[in-house]
Design a protein around this motif. Structure first.
Motif, mmCIF file in Angstrom:
data_model
loop_
_atom_site.group_PDB
_atom_site.id
_atom_site.type_symbol
_atom_site.label_atom_id
_atom_site.label_comp_id
_atom_site.label_asym_id
_atom_site.label_seq_id
_atom_site.Cartn_x
_atom_site.Cartn_y
_atom_site.Cartn_z
ATOM 1 N N ASN A 436 4.237 -5.544 -10.062
ATOM 2 C CA ASN A 436 2.785 -5.445 -9.930
ATOM 3 C C ASN A 436 2.286 -4.031 -10.192
ATOM 4 O O ASN A 436 1.336 -3.819 -10.937
ATOM 5 C CB ASN A 436 2.362 -5.895 -8.523
ATOM 6 N N THR A 437 2.944 -3.032 -9.582
ATOM 7 C CA THR A 437 2.484 -1.643 -9.687
ATOM 8 C C THR A 437 3.685 -0.716 -9.824
ATOM 9 O O THR A 437 4.694 -0.893 -9.132
ATOM 10 C CB THR A 437 1.673 -1.240 -8.437
ATOM 11 N N SER A 486 -3.880 -4.590 -6.238
ATOM 12 C CA SER A 486 -3.464 -3.254 -6.673
ATOM 13 C C SER A 486 -3.197 -2.385 -5.459
ATOM 14 O O SER A 486 -3.723 -2.615 -4.372
ATOM 15 C CB SER A 486 -4.550 -2.606 -7.545
#
Length: 776
Positions: A436-437, A486
């Protein structure tokens, strides 16, 4: 302090399946291999473990098929016993007590009732001299038999099972050690020795590494440390022996095996390539490359239809005779060290730790099987020494298993340390984690600790670093928009420029403790306010753990000055401390218990205790050699109901730990062993009676007739069971057709099983039952 002996330390999950050569059954349906203290039976088609043969109390050091019965197998162990198993049903048939530490086992069809085992010459585990002895198995109906007669065959042999082999169906046996080959002929009762020069002055190494004898002809193939293979012939005399040389491997030949008909010779080594040599045409050879890791063992099925190779990464590859991979059985991957902690995936309850380079492996402890590998680094790994590559050094799960955080780092000689913090979200569709990040350079120096907050209100990750700061990473809430989740840095903190080494959340997530060198600080994660600092004896803080449940008011810590301290968070004072060199402190998330692994005199002691009680619940001296630096409490599938005080701490969870030699160990209680024993089927029969479905069917049929006779003599007897519950019908449906009795016998037995007694049903009901069961 009393040490409790009712709990044993055992290999239960994640054991090495590549420790010894596996065995493929005669019909090529199953594969047997030693795994810790048990023997695993795998299906060669589905890769699933169908039986776990338990009974040995020490490491299993060899498995061979019984040459007299293709449905049975022998296993030997360091506990000094040989056990005979019916591997199709998972039944222990007999235990032979030898009382020697057994290193390997060998059998031959020409030597009925005799096993050949390698044991120390001085009957000591530390002995460096070994001998091959013949064990004459006594014929007895007892489940445990003491073996009295042992006769020496060869002295000063290698403990490596691959260095001993039978030739020409058992006419002779060959053994290799160092630079010497010895061949013993049973008929002549004479042995011949052949030696090679070391060759060290020429830059070569002629030492023997493995051996395999041709099944039909007088030929012995030997592997050597310089990568050469020698084919020895005319060795039934001392002077006129000859040998030819084959050479493909650039490093030591680890294993050799002839096919059953002797048409091909298989070899393997560090190159991860299976080489198939034509016996009569040595220049022709086939290759199966890219098998993933160095080959340590090769086995061939008795019918020659399947090969299998064991690998250094704890893997067994099943290969068709056409030299194509058919299946892979992957065990727990073990490297020289584990950089991450041992973790439990909240979703799958799998053990998670470093796997292949750049990966995390998810390993099921209950099924003893690797579920999958997660590629963290996502770069091609280069198998070459001296190349600096990214390594996964930290990992952590949130409470529900929705998020996984990983830290990878690479330190090159000419540049600074490179660090990446990656956050992975769980994808329901793929049933795996998706990146994801990625945060490049989340800190200016090495990350020392990382943990998620257990609070259900927010998803918060905290990292500490040698740069003197800790950082809080917060998941932004985008539930009202279409944007994906996020992460961002929410807070950066420190304490008097000291370097934080560890961190820990309380069970409810309301408190966060940091160890800043010699100072323990407690913070509020909601306001990031420093609540208090705790005093302690001198020494940098090594570990911090909050108490659980009724002991949640306590905070425990260990220091480098060999102190275990307990603070009361209500009074902010030191409750107690004790001098103890704790290498690892682990809290049980399912109880108030804590485990402290303490280093002392080159070994590790274990103490299990509650912070509120001064007396430990359990203690174990000299648990293993070296330090224990990785451990985890794993939840049980089924709770134990032990009433003994010293073992109640294992009722809800099971403690696993990694030794210095990368062995995954756990604890077994008497309650657990009794439950396993009750669930396993044990048949105690005479050796002269073969345990086959035919025998079982006849035996149970006789038992049914005896019960029927008793019912007839008893006027108050219960009614005969209905046909649907008949044992005879179940036997007919479950037993393979090729081992059933004659059709005439089965027909009469089947018809009788369908009949209903006149006292319980009328003739009309019996006819109706017949009509329902007949086809059409």
């Amino acid at each position: 302090m009393v040490e409790h002996t009712g709990i044993r330390v055992v290999h239960r999950g994640g054991s090495k399946i590549n420790f010894r050569e596996p065995v493929i059954t005669s019909d090529s349906r199953f594969l047997l291999c030693g795994s810790g203290e048990s023997v695993k039976v795998y299906s060669t088609s589905t890769e699933e473990c169908v039986h776990d043969l338990q009974g040995h109390t020490d490491l299993v050091t060899g498995v061979v098929l019984n040459p007299s019965n293709h449905l049975q197998a022998y296993s030997c162990s360091a506990d000094g016993t040989v056990r005979l198993w019916d591997f199709t049903d998972g039944i222990l048939i007999k235990t032979f007590i030898i009382r020697y530490h057994i290193f390997s086992i060998h059998v031959s069809e020409k030597h009925v009732g005799v096993l050949f085992v390698v044991v120390p010459m001085a009957n000591e585990k530390g002995s460096e001299l070994f001998q091959l002895v013949a064990v004459h198995l006594p014929r007895s109906g007892d489940p445990e038999v003491e073996v009295g007669e042992l006769s020496a065959v060869l002295c000063d042999v290698s403990p490596n099972p691959g260095a001993v082999s039978f030739g020409t169906g058992g006419e002779y046996i060959a053994a290799a050690k160092g630079l010497q080959l010895e061949v013993f002929f049973f008929k002549k009762q004479k042995s011949y020795r052949f030696s090679l020069k070391s060759g060290m002055n020429k830059g070569i190494n002629n030492s023997f590494t493995c051996i395999s004898c041709h099944p039909k002809e007088d030929c012995i193939a030997t592997g050597h440390a310089d990568g050469k293979i020698r084919l020895w012939r005319n060795f039934n005399q001392k002077k006129e022996y000859t040998y030819s040389t084959l050479h493909w491997h650039h490093n030591a030949v680890n294993t050799l095996r002839f096919t059953p008909e002797g048409t091909n010779l298989l070899s393997g080594g560090i190159e991860s390539v299976l080489v198939q040599w034509r016996y009569t045409q040595e220049n022709q050879k086939d290759f199966l490359p890219r098998l993933g890791a160095a080959i340590t063992h090769i086995a061939v099925s008795p019918d020659g239809s399947l090969f299998c190779t064991s690998h250094a990464d704890n893997k067994i590859t099943i290969i068709l005779s056409s030299v194509k991979v058919s299946a892979i059985i992957q065990g727990l991957v073990k490297d020289d060290c584990v950089r991450t902690d041992l973790m439990i995936d909240p979703r799958s309850k799998a053990l998670v730790l470093n796997g292949k380079p750049g990966h995390l492996q998810f390993y099921s402890l209950h099924r003893d099987k690797q579920l999958y590998n997660l590629d963290i680094v996502q770069q091609e790994y280069i198998h070459e020494q001296g190349v600096d590559q990214f390594q996964v050094v930290k990992a952590a799960f949130d409470t529900h298993g929705d998020w996984l955080a990983t830290v990878e780092e690479r330190r090159q000689k000419s540049s600074e340390l490179e660090i990446n913090l990656k956050l992975w979200s769980y994808d329901e569709q793929t049933q795996s984690f998706v990146l994801n990040t990625t945060v490049t350079a989340p800190h200016e120096d090495q990350i020392t600790a990382m943990c998620f907050s257990p609070s259900p209100e927010t998803t918060l990750l905290v990292t500490t670093s040698l740069d003197g700061h800790f950082k809080a990473w917060l998941l932004a809430d985008h539930s009202d928009t279409e944007e994906s989740a996020s992460w961002s840095c929410d807070f950066v903190g420190g304490y008097h420029l000291l370097k934080p080494g560890c961190c820990c959340f309380s069970a409810d997530g309301s408190l966060l403790a940091f160890g800043f060198q010699e100072v323990v600080t407690v913070w509020s994660p909601t306001s990031w306010e420093l609540l208090t600092t705790l005093s302690q004896p001198p020494g940098a803080v090594r570990d911090l753990c909050f108490g659980r449940l009724s002991c949640s008011k306590y905070l425990l810590g260990t220091s480098t000055k060999n102190q275990l301290c307990c603070w009361n968070l209500l009074t902010c004072s030191l409750e107690w401390n004790t001098p103890m060199d704790v290498s690892l402190l682990q809290a049980d998330p399912f109880s108030e218990n804590m485990a402290a692994f303490c280093s002392q005199s080159g070994s590790t002691d274990l103490f299990v205790f509650k912070p509120s009680e001064p007396r430990p619940l359990f203690s174990k001296k000299a648990l293993c050699t070296g330090k224990v630096e990785r451990a985890i409490f794993a939840p049980r599938d089924q709770m134990l109901e032990s009433s003994e005080e010293y073992s109640q701490w294992l009722n809800r969870s099971q403690l696993y730990f990694l030794t210095q030699h990368m062995d995954l160990m756990t604890f077994s209680t008497k309650t657990e062993e009794d439950r396993l024993l009750a669930s396993s089927k044990q048949l105690m029969v005479d050796d002269s009676v073969a345990i086959t479905p035919f025998y079982l069917l006849l035996g149970r049929h006789k038992q049914q007739q005896q019960e029927k006779q008793e019912l007839l003599t008893n006027p108050l007897a219960e009614r005969t069971p209905l046909p649907q519950g008949s044992i005879a019908i179940k036997e007919l449906l479950d037993t393979p057709a090729h081992v059933l009795p004659s059709a005439s016998f089965l027909c009469s037995m089947f018809v009788r099983s369908l009949l209903v007694s006149s006292s319980s049903a009328s003739c009309q009901d019996a006819m109706l039952t017949w009509g329902m069961l007949l086809p059409g």
